[in-house]
Motif scaffolding. Structure first.
Motif, mmCIF file in Angstrom:
data_model
loop_
_atom_site.group_PDB
_atom_site.id
_atom_site.type_symbol
_atom_site.label_atom_id
_atom_site.label_comp_id
_atom_site.label_asym_id
_atom_site.label_seq_id
_atom_site.Cartn_x
_atom_site.Cartn_y
_atom_site.Cartn_z
ATOM 1 N N PRO A 1 -6.932 4.359 -3.024
ATOM 2 C CA PRO A 1 -7.776 3.643 -3.837
ATOM 3 C C PRO A 1 -8.124 4.092 -5.308
ATOM 4 N N ASP A 2 -7.746 5.520 -5.369
ATOM 5 C CA ASP A 2 -8.257 6.054 -6.516
ATOM 6 C C ASP A 2 -6.773 6.402 -7.288
ATOM 7 N N LEU A 3 -5.689 5.514 -6.989
ATOM 8 C CA LEU A 3 -4.241 5.836 -7.499
ATOM 9 C C LEU A 3 -3.595 7.117 -7.062
ATOM 10 N N GLY A 4 -4.093 7.865 -5.920
ATOM 11 C CA GLY A 4 -3.440 9.181 -5.361
ATOM 12 C C GLY A 4 -2.405 8.643 -4.544
ATOM 13 N N CYS B 1 0.766 -1.147 -0.002
ATOM 14 C CA CYS B 1 -0.300 0.014 0.098
ATOM 15 C C CYS B 1 0.787 1.289 0.034
ATOM 16 N N PHE B 2 2.171 1.050 -0.226
ATOM 17 C CA PHE B 2 3.040 2.399 -0.087
ATOM 18 C C PHE B 2 4.027 2.433 -1.269
ATOM 19 N N PHE B 3 4.436 3.702 -1.362
ATOM 20 C CA PHE B 3 5.477 3.540 -2.413
ATOM 21 C C PHE B 3 6.465 4.459 -2.073
ATOM 22 N N ALA C 1 -5.452 17.262 1.787
ATOM 23 C CA ALA C 1 -4.167 18.083 1.827
ATOM 24 C C ALA C 1 -2.882 17.117 1.411
ATOM 25 N N GLY C 2 -3.130 15.893 1.343
ATOM 26 C CA GLY C 2 -2.275 14.928 0.784
ATOM 27 C C GLY C 2 -1.314 14.373 1.732
ATOM 28 N N TYR C 3 -1.758 14.360 3.299
ATOM 29 C CA TYR C 3 -0.841 13.858 4.144
ATOM 30 C C TYR C 3 -1.441 12.708 4.797
ATOM 31 N N TYR C 4 -0.509 11.925 5.345
ATOM 32 C CA TYR C 4 -1.097 10.632 6.138
ATOM 33 C C TYR C 4 0.070 10.249 7.167
#
Length: 128
Positions: free
Chosen positions: A66-69, A53-55, A107-110
Motif C-alpha cells: 500500500p505504501d508503494l513498496g 497487486c503485482f509487478f 526484509a522485502g520478501y513475500y
C-alpha cells in the motif's frame, strides 16, 4: 507422527503440486497476457484482479504494498530458507508466527501462504 514428535526442520513450506511457484498463473498473465490451460471462468476473472497487486520486472515478480513498496515473490525453496534464517536470528525462540511473517515482509520478501507457514513453523519449533 504427531506434531510434538516432528522436528522443526521437517516443517517447511509445502511444495506446489505441479512444481511451479504458487504465483505462476499471475506471472504468466503479466508476461504474456494469457491464461494457463484448463482454468475455470472464475479463475479467469480473479487472475487479472490479483495481477493488479503485482509487478513483473523481467523474470522477477514483486508484490506491491500500500505504501508503494515492492516485495520480492519467492518460491518454496527460498521461502523455507527465509523461515529458517529469520527465525534463527535475534529473537530466536521468543518469536511468534506473526512476528516472523512481519520480519520477512520487512526484509522485502513475500509468498502467498506466508502467515500460515510462519505460524506452523514457529509452533512446531516451540514444541521440540
Amino acid at each position: 507422527m504427531s506434531l510434538k514428535e516432528e522436528h522443526a526442520y521437517c516443517c517447511h513450506v509445502e511444495a506446489e503440486p505441479d512444481g511451479k511457484p504458487c504465483y505462476n498463473n499471475i506471472k504468466m498473465y503479466l508476461e504474456r497476457w494469457e491464461y494457463p490451460e484448463g482454468i475455470t471462468n472464475g479463475q479467469k476473472k480473479s487472475i487479472p484482479r490479483m495481477a493488479n497487486c503485482f509487478f513483473l520486472n523481467k523474470e522477477v515478480l514483486y508484490k506491491r504494498t500500500p505504501d508503494l513498496g515492492l516485495l520480492r515473490c519467492v518460491d518454496v525453496s527460498e521461502a523455507t530458507k527465509l523461515l529458517e534464517e529469520v527465525h534463527a536470528e535475534t529473537c530466536g525462540l521468543h518469536m511468534n508466527g506473526f512476528v516472523l511473517a512481519k520480519k520477512i515482509l520487512g526484509a522485502g520478501y513475500y509468498w502467498m501462504t506466508m502467515e500460515s507457514d510462519c505460524c506452523k513453523y514457529v509452533q512446531r519449533c516451540h514444541l521440540c
